[in-house]
Design an enzyme around this catalytic site. Structure first.
Site, PDB file in Angstrom:
ATOM      1  N   SER A 263      -6.510 -10.437   4.346  1.00 14.37           N
ATOM      2  CA  SER A 263      -5.041 -10.377   4.412  1.00 14.37           C
ATOM      3  C   SER A 263      -4.640  -9.892   5.783  1.00 14.37           C
ATOM      4  O   SER A 263      -5.458  -9.514   6.591  1.00 14.37           O
ATOM      5  CB  SER A 263      -4.518  -9.434   3.335  1.00 14.37           C
ATOM      6  OG  SER A 263      -4.444  -8.116   3.835  1.00 14.37           O
ATOM      7  N   GLY A 264      -3.356  -9.917   6.054  1.00 14.28           N
ATOM      8  CA  GLY A 264      -2.856  -9.363   7.313  1.00 14.28           C
ATOM      9  C   GLY A 264      -2.375 -10.460   8.248  1.00 14.28           C
ATOM     10  O   GLY A 264      -3.138 -11.023   9.018  1.00 14.28           O
TER      11      GLY A 264
ATOM     12  N   HIS B 227      -7.589  -1.002  -1.417  1.00 16.13           N
ATOM     13  CA  HIS B 227      -6.878  -1.220  -0.140  1.00 16.13           C
ATOM     14  C   HIS B 227      -7.395  -0.181   0.847  1.00 16.13           C
ATOM     15  O   HIS B 227      -7.691   0.940   0.461  1.00 16.13           O
ATOM     16  CB  HIS B 227      -5.365  -1.075  -0.348  1.00 16.13           C
ATOM     17  CG  HIS B 227      -4.564  -1.608   0.804  1.00 16.13           C
ATOM     18  ND1 HIS B 227      -4.529  -0.991   2.035  1.00 16.13           N
ATOM     19  CD2 HIS B 227      -3.794  -2.714   0.915  1.00 16.13           C
ATOM     20  CE1 HIS B 227      -3.754  -1.695   2.856  1.00 16.13           C
ATOM     21  NE2 HIS B 227      -3.305  -2.744   2.216  1.00 16.13           N
TER      22      HIS B 227
ATOM     23  N   GLU C  96       0.807  -1.231   0.000  1.00 13.37           N
ATOM     24  CA  GLU C  96       0.000   0.000   0.000  1.00 13.37           C
ATOM     25  C   GLU C  96       0.838   1.277   0.000  1.00 13.37           C
ATOM     26  O   GLU C  96       0.348   2.339  -0.378  1.00 13.37           O
ATOM     27  CB  GLU C  96      -0.966   0.018   1.204  1.00 13.37           C
ATOM     28  CG  GLU C  96      -0.335   0.187   2.556  1.00 13.37           C
ATOM     29  CD  GLU C  96       0.225  -1.109   3.118  1.00 13.37           C
ATOM     30  OE1 GLU C  96       0.006  -2.170   2.502  1.00 13.37           O
ATOM     31  OE2 GLU C  96       0.879  -1.040   4.160  1.00 13.37           O
TER      32      GLU C  96
ATOM     33  N   LYS D 294      -3.082 -10.504  11.794  1.00 12.92           N
ATOM     34  CA  LYS D 294      -2.446  -9.518  12.692  1.00 12.92           C
ATOM     35  C   LYS D 294      -3.292  -8.258  12.869  1.00 12.92           C
ATOM     36  O   LYS D 294      -2.962  -7.386  13.671  1.00 12.92           O
ATOM     37  CB  LYS D 294      -1.080  -9.129  12.130  1.00 12.92           C
ATOM     38  CG  LYS D 294      -1.175  -8.293  10.842  1.00 12.92           C
ATOM     39  CD  LYS D 294       0.202  -8.031  10.235  1.00 12.92           C
ATOM     40  CE  LYS D 294       0.102  -7.173   8.991  1.00 12.92           C
ATOM     41  NZ  LYS D 294       1.368  -7.040   8.271  1.00 12.92           N
TER      42      LYS D 294
HETATM   43  C1  CAP Z   1      -0.284  -7.724   4.637  1.00 12.23           C
HETATM   44  C2  CAP Z   1      -0.291  -6.293   4.176  1.00 12.23           C
HETATM   45  C3  CAP Z   1      -1.670  -5.708   4.096  1.00 12.23           C
HETATM   46  C4  CAP Z   1      -2.407  -5.589   5.397  1.00 12.23           C
HETATM   47  C5  CAP Z   1      -3.762  -4.963   5.109  1.00 12.23           C
HETATM   48  C6  CAP Z   1       0.553  -5.402   5.058  1.00 12.23           C
HETATM   49  O1  CAP Z   1       1.029  -8.177   4.673  1.00 12.23           O
HETATM   50  O2  CAP Z   1       0.262  -6.193   2.891  1.00 12.23           O
HETATM   51  O3  CAP Z   1      -1.535  -4.387   3.588  1.00 12.23           O
HETATM   52  O4  CAP Z   1      -2.577  -6.816   5.964  1.00 12.23           O
HETATM   53  O5  CAP Z   1      -4.606  -5.291   6.158  1.00 12.23           O
HETATM   54  O6  CAP Z   1       1.123  -4.466   4.493  1.00 12.23           O
HETATM   55  O7  CAP Z   1       0.566  -5.636   6.266  1.00 12.23           O
HETATM   56  P1  CAP Z   1       1.301  -9.530   5.495  1.00 12.23           P
HETATM   57  P2  CAP Z   1      -6.180  -5.420   5.871  1.00 12.23           P
HETATM   58  O8  CAP Z   1       0.566 -10.632   4.778  1.00 12.23           O
HETATM   59  O9  CAP Z   1       2.779  -9.708   5.429  1.00 12.23           O
HETATM   60  O10 CAP Z   1       0.785  -9.319   6.873  1.00 12.23           O
HETATM   61  O11 CAP Z   1      -6.296  -6.456   4.791  1.00 12.23           O
HETATM   62  O12 CAP Z   1      -6.724  -5.831   7.201  1.00 12.23           O
HETATM   63  O13 CAP Z   1      -6.626  -4.082   5.410  1.00 12.23           O
HETATM   64 MG    MG Z   2       0.247  -4.091   2.732  1.00  9.66          MG
END
Ligand code: CAP
Ligand code: MG
Length: 418
Positions: free
Chosen positions: A346-347, A262, A175, A302
């Site tokens: 994700s996360g 995102h 992001e 997470k």
């Molecule tokens: C996950 C991730 C996602 C977040 C978004 C990060 O990486 O790319 O942007 O999880 O969360 O930057 O942390 P990991 P959500 O798989 O390495 O954790 O989907 O809850 O908005």
């Molecule tokens: Mg991310």
């Protein structure tokens, strides 16, 4: 002007909001409800000499008060039908800062048909994406190039190609990767799309690259067009940091590319159960404007999120008719011809999470693992293979432990994280 009318029943042309209201010390719930309804429609803090009799019919009506929760109906004439910023400036604007309230949370908005009809909604929807990827009914598997930022373009493309060749359907930018000097946008798109083509040849599967076009609106539109002209089929946008108008403008470009939403920064609004705006509301606004895929959280990984909320949000973005749910303060919705949105989970996810995730959220999900793929001791290719193996095992109703006996990549992931 009194705004409380507990006998009122919203008409089909009303926009309805549910709020959680916590009055400040010395303020009654009634006074707080009056203040919320007045300030978010036609009122202010005192009576004025300039009002007219015809204003009364535009006043919001508090028609339900139950504990800390109130429901407010707004005549649709208060709003410009296809103008999300104006709608939010009314029902999610000044009221959050009023001294009479200690806390205020906008739990949900139910849109009248005329508002829904004034938006495009998703261009592809779930079926359009499945058709594009030629994946009929399993969850899609995606990864995020990691480290999340800093890789030079060639290294970025290499990680992407390994992930696709290992089994990922989709590879996205992170992001906070946009057009930095170490990985310029134009160059990254061209080089990574070449890697995508090579991976398609090796695997015989459709592979998608999601470049992050997040930028000032005109630049974002230029980048989205560049992706399309370079043979890309997806773009990713950080919907909260770019803003609703920018997202609307990108959607109205009507480029034949899948829009991935995102939600970075959402937690500044959604996380507190007492104050802010629910992720349910953000998800419905995103579907209205027209993202094709949206991060909605997973509970398991997470990131913060409650089971009820995430499952409710998945219903709200994937189904056509939504029943009201008092426990999650969901008001229900009739989405008419607005297509469904693919839920993105994700996360902090790794292959060991897949059975529980699919058990909770079904098969119409996109499972994205960053660290859970690139952290596999056998490397990215194996990490992607392990993710696909976990999905296949779950589709076949097999225990991961058993499946891992014959799949070393999954075994490596299970050994490290499960
Ligand atoms: C996950 C991730 C996602 C977040 C978004 C990060 O990486 O790319 O942007 O999880 O969360 O930057 O942390 P990991 P959500 O798989 O390495 O954790 O989907 O809850 O908005
Ligand atoms: Mg991310």
């Amino acid at each position: 002007m009194g705004y409380i009318d507990l006998k009122y029943r919203p008409g089909k042309d009303d926009l309805v909001c549910e709020f959680r209201v916590e009055p400040a010390a010395g303020v009654t719930m009634k006074q707080a409800a009056e203040a919320v309804a007045g300030e978010s429609s036609v009122g202010t803090w005192t009576d004025i000499t300039t009002s007219k009799p015809y204003i009364k019919k535009l006043g919001a009506k508090v028609f339900e008060m139950r504990g800390s929760y109130i429901k407010v109906a707004y005549p649709e004439e208060l709003f410009e039908l296809d103008n999300i910023p104006q709608i939010l400036s009314s029902v999610a604007g000044n009221i959050f800062g009023m001294k009479m309230l200690r806390n205020l949370r906008l739990e949900d908005i139910n849109f009248p048909d005329k508002v829904i009809r004034s938006f495009k909604g998703p261009r592809f929807g779930i079926q359009g994406i499945r058709k594009l990827l030629k994946v009929k009914d399993r969850p899609l598997v995606g990864t995020i190039v990691k480290p999340k930022i800093g890789l030079r373009t060639a290294d970025h493309a290499r990680v992407a190609q390994d992930a696709w060749e290992g089994g990922c359907d989709i590879v996205k930018d992170d992001e906070n990767l946009s057009g930095q000097s170490f990985n310029p946008f134009e160059k990254r798109v061209k080089v990574t799309l070449k890697a995508r083509d090579a991976a398609e040849k090796v695997t015989g599967e459709r592979k998608m690259y999601m470049p992050n076009v997040t930028a000032e609106t005109n630049e974002m539109l230029r980048r989205a067009r560049l992706v399309k002209d370079s043979g890309g089929e997806y773009v990713m946008v950080d919907i909260m940091t770019t803003g609703w108008s920018a997202l609307h403008t990108l959607r109205d470009l009507d480029l034949d590319v899948v829009l991935h939403g995102h939600r970075a920064m959402h937690a500044a609004l959604t996380r507190s159960p007492k104050h802010g705006i629910s992720m349910l509301t953000i998800a419905k606004l995103s579907r209205l404007i027209g993202v094709d895929q949206l991060h909605i959280g997973t509970i398991i990984g997470k990131m913060e999120g409650s089971k009820d909320d995430v499952q409710e949000i998945e219903q709200q973005i994937e189904k056509r008719i939504i029943r009201p749910h008092s426990d999650t303060h969901a008001l229900g919705e009739e989405w008419m011809s607005i297509k469904p949105v693919f839920a993105v989970c994700s996360g902090g996810l790794h292959p060991g999470h897949v059975p529980k995730l699919m058990g909770m959220m079904g098969r119409d999900i996109i499972i994205q693992m960053g660290g859970g793929i690139h952290g596999n001791p056998l490397g990215t290719k194996a990490g992607a293979a392990a993710a696909r193996q976990a999905v296949q095992a779950s589709m076949d109703g097999q225990q991961l432990e058993k499946y891992a006996l014959k799949h070393k990549e999954l075994a490596a992931a299970m050994k490290k994280w499960a």
